[in-house]
Write a protein that holds these residues in place. Structure first.
Motif, PDB file in Angstrom:
ATOM      1  N   GLN A 106      45.258  93.016  56.266  1.00 24.23           N
ATOM      2  CA  GLN A 106      45.911  92.557  57.213  1.00 24.23           C
ATOM      3  C   GLN A 106      45.414  91.227  57.846  1.00 24.23           C
ATOM      4  O   GLN A 106      44.335  91.042  57.677  1.00 24.23           O
ATOM      5  N   VAL A 107      46.563  90.459  58.255  1.00 26.41           N
ATOM      6  CA  VAL A 107      46.003  89.199  58.840  1.00 26.41           C
ATOM      7  C   VAL A 107      46.634  89.374  60.362  1.00 26.41           C
ATOM      8  O   VAL A 107      47.735  89.912  60.613  1.00 26.41           O
ATOM      9  N   THR A 108      45.743  89.123  61.530  1.00 22.76           N
ATOM     10  CA  THR A 108      46.144  89.088  62.940  1.00 22.76           C
ATOM     11  C   THR A 108      46.211  87.503  63.339  1.00 22.76           C
ATOM     12  O   THR A 108      45.230  87.000  63.160  1.00 22.76           O
ATOM     13  N   LEU A 109      47.270  87.232  63.688  1.00 23.97           N
ATOM     14  CA  LEU A 109      47.526  85.735  64.078  1.00 23.97           C
ATOM     15  C   LEU A 109      47.264  85.658  65.571  1.00 23.97           C
ATOM     16  O   LEU A 109      47.874  86.550  66.627  1.00 23.97           O
ATOM     17  N   VAL A 110      46.296  84.716  66.016  1.00 30.72           N
ATOM     18  CA  VAL A 110      45.698  84.603  67.030  1.00 30.72           C
ATOM     19  C   VAL A 110      45.996  83.137  67.637  1.00 30.72           C
ATOM     20  O   VAL A 110      45.362  82.311  66.909  1.00 30.72           O
ATOM     21  N   PRO A 111      46.385  82.767  68.741  1.00 35.37           N
ATOM     22  CA  PRO A 111      46.834  81.386  69.271  1.00 35.37           C
ATOM     23  C   PRO A 111      45.489  80.590  69.831  1.00 35.37           C
ATOM     24  O   PRO A 111      45.525  80.068  70.998  1.00 35.37           O
TER      25      PRO A 111
ATOM     26  N   GLU B 121      41.472  87.749  61.563  1.00 33.55           N
ATOM     27  CA  GLU B 121      41.965  87.212  62.636  1.00 33.55           C
ATOM     28  C   GLU B 121      41.978  85.681  62.542  1.00 33.55           C
ATOM     29  O   GLU B 121      40.831  84.931  62.058  1.00 33.55           O
ATOM     30  N   GLY B 122      42.905  85.115  63.149  1.00 33.74           N
ATOM     31  CA  GLY B 122      42.633  83.690  63.576  1.00 33.74           C
ATOM     32  C   GLY B 122      43.932  82.803  63.654  1.00 33.74           C
ATOM     33  O   GLY B 122      44.956  83.435  63.633  1.00 33.74           O
ATOM     34  N   ASN B 123      43.756  81.531  64.130  1.00 30.61           N
ATOM     35  CA  ASN B 123      44.703  80.692  64.269  1.00 30.61           C
ATOM     36  C   ASN B 123      45.448  80.182  63.231  1.00 30.61           C
ATOM     37  O   ASN B 123      44.769  79.586  62.375  1.00 30.61           O
ATOM     38  N   PRO B 124      46.753  80.335  62.686  1.00 27.58           N
ATOM     39  CA  PRO B 124      47.397  79.942  61.466  1.00 27.58           C
ATOM     40  C   PRO B 124      47.519  78.362  61.317  1.00 27.58           C
ATOM     41  O   PRO B 124      48.595  78.015  60.920  1.00 27.58           O
ATOM     42  N   ILE B 125      46.330  77.789  61.229  1.00 31.11           N
ATOM     43  CA  ILE B 125      46.218  76.418  60.780  1.00 31.11           C
ATOM     44  C   ILE B 125      46.381  76.191  59.353  1.00 31.11           C
ATOM     45  O   ILE B 125      45.883  77.699  58.554  1.00 31.11           O
ATOM     46  N   LYS B 126      46.588  75.416  58.784  1.00 32.26           N
ATOM     47  CA  LYS B 126      46.518  75.335  57.301  1.00 32.26           C
ATOM     48  C   LYS B 126      45.520  75.730  56.427  1.00 32.26           C
ATOM     49  O   LYS B 126      45.645  76.465  55.606  1.00 32.26           O
ATOM     50  N   LYS B 127      44.253  75.422  56.890  1.00 28.44           N
ATOM     51  CA  LYS B 127      43.008  76.042  56.435  1.00 28.44           C
ATOM     52  C   LYS B 127      43.001  77.517  56.470  1.00 28.44           C
ATOM     53  O   LYS B 127      42.500  78.028  55.440  1.00 28.44           O
ATOM     54  N   PHE B 128      43.316  77.952  57.527  1.00 20.88           N
ATOM     55  CA  PHE B 128      43.334  79.456  57.806  1.00 20.88           C
ATOM     56  C   PHE B 128      44.233  80.102  56.804  1.00 20.88           C
ATOM     57  O   PHE B 128      43.945  81.047  56.186  1.00 20.88           O
ATOM     58  N   ILE B 129      45.468  79.554  56.743  1.00 21.66           N
ATOM     59  CA  ILE B 129      46.588  80.183  55.924  1.00 21.66           C
ATOM     60  C   ILE B 129      46.022  80.178  54.551  1.00 21.66           C
ATOM     61  O   ILE B 129      46.243  81.355  53.909  1.00 21.66           O
ATOM     62  N   ASP B 130      45.544  79.263  54.121  1.00 23.11           N
ATOM     63  CA  ASP B 130      45.033  79.072  52.592  1.00 23.11           C
ATOM     64  C   ASP B 130      44.064  80.039  52.080  1.00 23.11           C
ATOM     65  O   ASP B 130      44.053  80.645  51.389  1.00 23.11           O
ATOM     66  N   LEU B 131      43.105  80.322  53.304  1.00 21.52           N
ATOM     67  CA  LEU B 131      42.131  81.255  53.189  1.00 21.52           C
ATOM     68  C   LEU B 131      42.431  82.745  52.666  1.00 21.52           C
ATOM     69  O   LEU B 131      42.127  83.470  52.106  1.00 21.52           O
TER      70      LEU B 131
ATOM     71  N   GLY C 186      52.159  90.560  50.262  1.00 20.35           N
ATOM     72  CA  GLY C 186      51.660  91.652  50.222  1.00 20.35           C
ATOM     73  C   GLY C 186      50.499  91.917  51.332  1.00 20.35           C
ATOM     74  O   GLY C 186      49.815  92.728  51.267  1.00 20.35           O
ATOM     75  N   ILE C 187      50.413  90.987  52.323  1.00 25.76           N
ATOM     76  CA  ILE C 187      49.553  91.190  53.486  1.00 25.76           C
ATOM     77  C   ILE C 187      50.325  91.737  54.885  1.00 25.76           C
ATOM     78  O   ILE C 187      51.178  90.991  55.204  1.00 25.76           O
ATOM     79  N   ARG C 188      49.699  92.842  55.121  1.00 24.77           N
ATOM     80  CA  ARG C 188      50.353  93.282  56.413  1.00 24.77           C
ATOM     81  C   ARG C 188      49.981  92.194  57.429  1.00 24.77           C
ATOM     82  O   ARG C 188      49.181  91.678  57.817  1.00 24.77           O
ATOM     83  N   THR C 189      50.897  92.126  58.612  1.00 25.32           N
ATOM     84  CA  THR C 189      50.792  91.032  59.587  1.00 25.32           C
ATOM     85  C   THR C 189      50.858  91.616  60.983  1.00 25.32           C
ATOM     86  O   THR C 189      51.399  92.736  61.133  1.00 25.32           O
ATOM     87  N   SER C 190      49.999  91.172  61.758  1.00 27.02           N
ATOM     88  CA  SER C 190      49.843  91.385  63.515  1.00 27.02           C
ATOM     89  C   SER C 190      49.658  90.360  64.194  1.00 27.02           C
ATOM     90  O   SER C 190      49.133  89.279  63.688  1.00 27.02           O
ATOM     91  N   ILE C 191      50.392  90.473  65.330  1.00 23.59           N
ATOM     92  CA  ILE C 191      50.247  89.298  66.219  1.00 23.59           C
ATOM     93  C   ILE C 191      49.781  89.773  67.481  1.00 23.59           C
ATOM     94  O   ILE C 191      50.161  90.503  68.126  1.00 23.59           O
ATOM     95  N   PHE C 192      48.819  88.940  68.035  1.00 25.20           N
ATOM     96  CA  PHE C 192      48.026  89.106  69.272  1.00 25.20           C
ATOM     97  C   PHE C 192      48.963  88.703  70.237  1.00 25.20           C
ATOM     98  O   PHE C 192      49.495  87.650  70.628  1.00 25.20           O
ATOM     99  N   VAL C 193      49.458  89.756  71.344  1.00 23.51           N
ATOM    100  CA  VAL C 193      50.310  89.587  72.463  1.00 23.51           C
ATOM    101  C   VAL C 193      49.671  90.196  73.803  1.00 23.51           C
ATOM    102  O   VAL C 193      48.951  91.007  73.619  1.00 23.51           O
ATOM    103  N   ASP C 194      50.092  89.571  74.676  1.00 28.42           N
ATOM    104  CA  ASP C 194      50.016  90.127  75.841  1.00 28.42           C
ATOM    105  C   ASP C 194      50.648  91.198  76.198  1.00 28.42           C
ATOM    106  O   ASP C 194      51.699  91.474  75.676  1.00 28.42           O
ATOM    107  N   PRO C 195      50.442  92.203  77.073  1.00 29.99           N
ATOM    108  CA  PRO C 195      51.335  93.591  77.506  1.00 29.99           C
ATOM    109  C   PRO C 195      52.589  93.067  78.280  1.00 29.99           C
ATOM    110  O   PRO C 195      52.896  93.431  79.272  1.00 29.99           O
ATOM    111  N   VAL C 196      53.396  92.290  77.474  1.00 32.83           N
ATOM    112  CA  VAL C 196      54.529  91.869  78.403  1.00 32.83           C
ATOM    113  C   VAL C 196      55.866  92.038  77.692  1.00 32.83           C
ATOM    114  O   VAL C 196      55.811  91.787  76.272  1.00 32.83           O
TER     115      VAL C 196
END
Length: 238
Positions: A88-93, A70-80, A125-135
């Motif tokens: 899976q990668v879970t994108l969190v703002p 999980e993490g905020n997709p800044i460049k360092k995180f994306i590269d990691l 080949g990485i599954r993606t997930s986005i952190f969202v509020d129930p809206v």
């Protein structure tokens, strides 16, 4: 049955508080899986105050279940993530100074950015997930980004549940799950889920695929033991 992914950030926090390598993060990750955990989650932050970027690399040969970063997709995180290639990668703002995750994405405002990042991960080949509020509109926006799944941010549910308002607490999440199912999005969930509330949440969220639990699970394990707690969660998730 929803899968249980154990977030081991708190183990890293404890290790870092004294320096050295006690408790050993890799040993705990191996034990979590041996005890029945169906995934390992980590959330490295830029200041590396708990999980270090090197931990993400070191865990690769250890995690044989599902590996979720999980993490905020800044460049360092994306590269990691592109280097490690987790399940899976879970994108969190997250803001850099956030103590813990405290909001879901505005998937409409950040649609173009998320589309670009998600496509890069999916190309690898990485599954993606986005952190969202129930809206509903944010879930509809998530669909437009091309993500495979959403992760419902469950702090509001846990807070209301703890106040005895479980029917009101679950209502927006059940409605959000209905929207996600209609759109063909997989559903994950996480934040403040615990042994107290996990069964009720699971029973009322159709199509729930995975929960990521760290703080409560590790805290409960101080009293009840890690192996015991993991299996208590697995029974409640059946």
């Amino acid at each position: 049955m929803a899968k249980l992914s154990v977030n081991i950030n708190k183990i890293a926090t404890l290790r870092n508080s004294r320096g050295g390598n006690v408790p050993n993060l890799l040993t705990v990750a191996a034990d979590v899986q041996k005890f029945g955990g169906e995934g390992i989650t980590i959330h490295p932050r830029p200041d590396e105050r708990h999980i270090r970027y090197q931990d993400a690399r070191d865990l690769v040969p250890v995690v044989y279940t599902e590996y979720n970063i999980e993490g905020n997709p800044i460049k360092k995180f994306i590269d990691l993530v592109l280097e490690v290639k987790p399940t899976q990668v879970t994108l969190v703002p997250d803001a850099d100074d956030a103590i813990t995750s405290n909001a879901g994405w505005d998937t409409i405002k950040h649609k173009s950015f998320l589309q670009e990042v998600i496509q890069e991960f999916k190309n690898n080949g990485i599954r993606t997930s986005i952190f969202v509020d129930p809206v509903a509109k944010m879930i509809e926006g998530a669909k437009e980004t091309g993500t495979d799944r959403i992760e419902l941010y469950t702090e509001a549910f846990a807070s209301q549940y703890g106040e005895g308002n479980k029917e009101e607490a679950i209502k927006p999440y059940a409605e959000a799950a209905k929207v996600a199912n209609e759109l063909g999005l997989g559903i994950n969930a996480g934040h403040d889920l615990s042994l107290d509330n996990i069964q009720y949440f699971k029973e009322n969220i159709p199509g729930l695929l995975e929960v990521s639990i760290g703080h409560a699970l590790i805290s409960e394990s101080l009293y009840l033991g890690l192996e015991n707690v993991i299996n208590m969660y697995l029974r409640k998730l059946k």
